[in-house]
Design a protein around this motif. Sequence first.
Motif, PDB file in Angstrom:
ATOM      1  N   GLY A   8       0.818  -1.208   0.000  1.00  0.00           N
ATOM      2  CA  GLY A   8       0.000   0.000   0.000  1.00  0.00           C
ATOM      3  C   GLY A   8       0.851   1.255   0.000  1.00  0.00           C
ATOM      4  N   GLY A   9       0.191   2.391  -0.188  1.00  0.00           N
ATOM      5  CA  GLY A   9       0.900   3.663  -0.191  1.00  0.00           C
ATOM      6  C   GLY A   9       0.104   4.751  -0.860  1.00  0.00           C
ATOM      7  N   THR A  10       0.806   5.797  -1.311  1.00  0.00           N
ATOM      8  CA  THR A  10       0.164   6.975  -1.911  1.00  0.00           C
ATOM      9  C   THR A  10       0.891   7.321  -3.212  1.00  0.00           C
ATOM     10  OG1 THR A  10       1.565   8.416  -0.562  1.00  0.00           O
ATOM     11  CG2 THR A  10      -0.605   7.898   0.309  1.00  0.00           C
ATOM     12  N   PRO A  11       0.565   6.648  -4.317  1.00  0.00           N
ATOM     13  CA  PRO A  11       1.340   6.809  -5.553  1.00  0.00           C
ATOM     14  C   PRO A  11       1.331   8.204  -6.142  1.00  0.00           C
ATOM     15  CG  PRO A  11      -0.667   5.520  -5.936  1.00  0.00           C
ATOM     16  CD  PRO A  11      -0.494   5.635  -4.460  1.00  0.00           C
ATOM     17  N   HIS A  12       0.287   8.991  -5.875  1.00  0.00           N
ATOM     18  CA  HIS A  12       0.224  10.313  -6.501  1.00  0.00           C
ATOM     19  C   HIS A  12       1.249  11.291  -5.933  1.00  0.00           C
ATOM     20  CE1 HIS A  12      -2.236  10.895  -2.895  1.00  0.00           C
ATOM     21  NE2 HIS A  12      -2.079  12.192  -3.048  1.00  0.00           N
ATOM     22  N   LEU A  13       1.914  10.938  -4.831  1.00  0.00           N
ATOM     23  CA  LEU A  13       2.945  11.810  -4.261  1.00  0.00           C
ATOM     24  C   LEU A  13       4.334  11.546  -4.838  1.00  0.00           C
ATOM     25  CD1 LEU A  13       1.930  11.811  -0.475  1.00  0.00           C
ATOM     26  CD2 LEU A  13       1.250  13.411  -2.265  1.00  0.00           C
ATOM     27  N   ASP A  14       4.482  10.472  -5.604  1.00  0.00           N
ATOM     28  CA  ASP A  14       5.804  10.126  -6.149  1.00  0.00           C
ATOM     29  C   ASP A  14       6.332  11.230  -7.055  1.00  0.00           C
ATOM     30  OD1 ASP A  14       5.722   7.737  -4.828  1.00  0.00           O
ATOM     31  OD2 ASP A  14       5.184   6.538  -6.573  1.00  0.00           O
ATOM     32  N   GLY A  15       7.592  11.593  -6.844  1.00  0.00           N
ATOM     33  CA  GLY A  15       8.224  12.621  -7.645  1.00  0.00           C
ATOM     34  C   GLY A  15       7.852  14.038  -7.249  1.00  0.00           C
ATOM     35  N   GLU A  16       6.995  14.175  -6.239  1.00  0.00           N
ATOM     36  CA  GLU A  16       6.534  15.492  -5.806  1.00  0.00           C
ATOM     37  C   GLU A  16       7.149  15.903  -4.458  1.00  0.00           C
ATOM     38  OE1 GLU A  16       4.519  17.499  -7.659  1.00  0.00           O
ATOM     39  OE2 GLU A  16       4.705  15.981  -9.220  1.00  0.00           O
ATOM     40  N   TYR A  17       7.449  14.924  -3.629  1.00  0.00           N
ATOM     41  CA  TYR A  17       7.984  15.169  -2.290  1.00  0.00           C
ATOM     42  C   TYR A  17       9.173  14.241  -2.070  1.00  0.00           C
ATOM     43  CZ  TYR A  17       3.492  17.465  -1.457  1.00  0.00           C
ATOM     44  OH  TYR A  17       2.403  18.288  -1.533  1.00  0.00           O
ATOM     45  N   THR A  18      10.162  14.709  -1.313  1.00  0.00           N
ATOM     46  CA  THR A  18      11.365  13.913  -1.066  1.00  0.00           C
ATOM     47  C   THR A  18      11.112  12.849  -0.005  1.00  0.00           C
ATOM     48  OG1 THR A  18      12.861  15.721  -1.670  1.00  0.00           O
ATOM     49  CG2 THR A  18      13.758  13.963  -0.282  1.00  0.00           C
ATOM     50  N   VAL A  19      11.321  11.599  -0.379  1.00  0.00           N
ATOM     51  CA  VAL A  19      11.280  10.466   0.546  1.00  0.00           C
ATOM     52  C   VAL A  19      12.707  10.245   1.053  1.00  0.00           C
ATOM     53  CG1 VAL A  19      10.843   7.990   0.762  1.00  0.00           C
ATOM     54  CG2 VAL A  19       9.315   9.411  -0.631  1.00  0.00           C
ATOM     55  N   PHE A  20      12.904  10.250   2.373  1.00  0.00           N
ATOM     56  CA  PHE A  20      14.278  10.178   2.878  1.00  0.00           C
ATOM     57  C   PHE A  20      14.486   9.153   3.991  1.00  0.00           C
ATOM     58  CE2 PHE A  20      12.244  13.414   5.457  1.00  0.00           C
ATOM     59  CZ  PHE A  20      12.825  13.343   6.717  1.00  0.00           C
ATOM     60  N   GLY A  21      13.527   8.284   4.216  1.00  0.00           N
ATOM     61  CA  GLY A  21      13.708   7.250   5.227  1.00  0.00           C
ATOM     62  C   GLY A  21      12.520   6.299   5.249  1.00  0.00           C
TER      63      GLY A  21
END
Length: 207
Positions: free
Chosen positions: A158-171
């Motif tokens: 699961g997750g939130t695919p629409h946020l990919d490439g829009e916000y930095t994932v760092f952990g």
Amino acid sequence: MESTTPMVRIGTNYGDIVVRLYDETPEHRDNFLKLAREGYYDSTLFHRVIKDFMIQGGDPASKNAPAGVLLGEGDLGYTVEAELMPDVHFHRRGVLAAAREGDDVNPSKASSAIQFYIVWGKVYTAGQLAAYKDFYERRTGRELVITPEREAAYTTIGGTPHLDGEYTVFGEVVSGLDAVERIQSVPCDDNDRPLQDVRILDVEIIK
């Protein structure tokens, strides 16, 4: 530069959350460690909680905020340059990502210095994910690329695919996902602030 693969314990009144910070996003990693070491997160709230989406915290204005006050604008006077790596680190359940101002005032997608969120999201079927991709692209006019790896994660974890490439994932959360689940289910007001404070008691670097 900090040592590799640091681990941080986020203590909350709903239980401990242990996160591993990514070496591939060194600016965000080092900034988070600096703030943790200096106690900036202690006593802040998870002030924005949306069921089946995410929990957001770190606003310094939340430390002594009265009940019902709208939060989310507090910051430290600087931003962190975006470190977007959507093909490597994407918004599957349990990842740690940096909040930020919207594109209209922040076209470079620079991150808040202090506010962060932990993804919960939802599990998609392959059909739902394809339909969502189509809906997103028609609504925004932007392509939503979903790699096989991401599709596998979104249809199982699961997750939130629409946020990919829009916000930095760092952990990512390595233990305490049960605490995240409890937090993302708490009752909230119309501004998504929990009716009962969800507080970050302390943040400790454990490795």
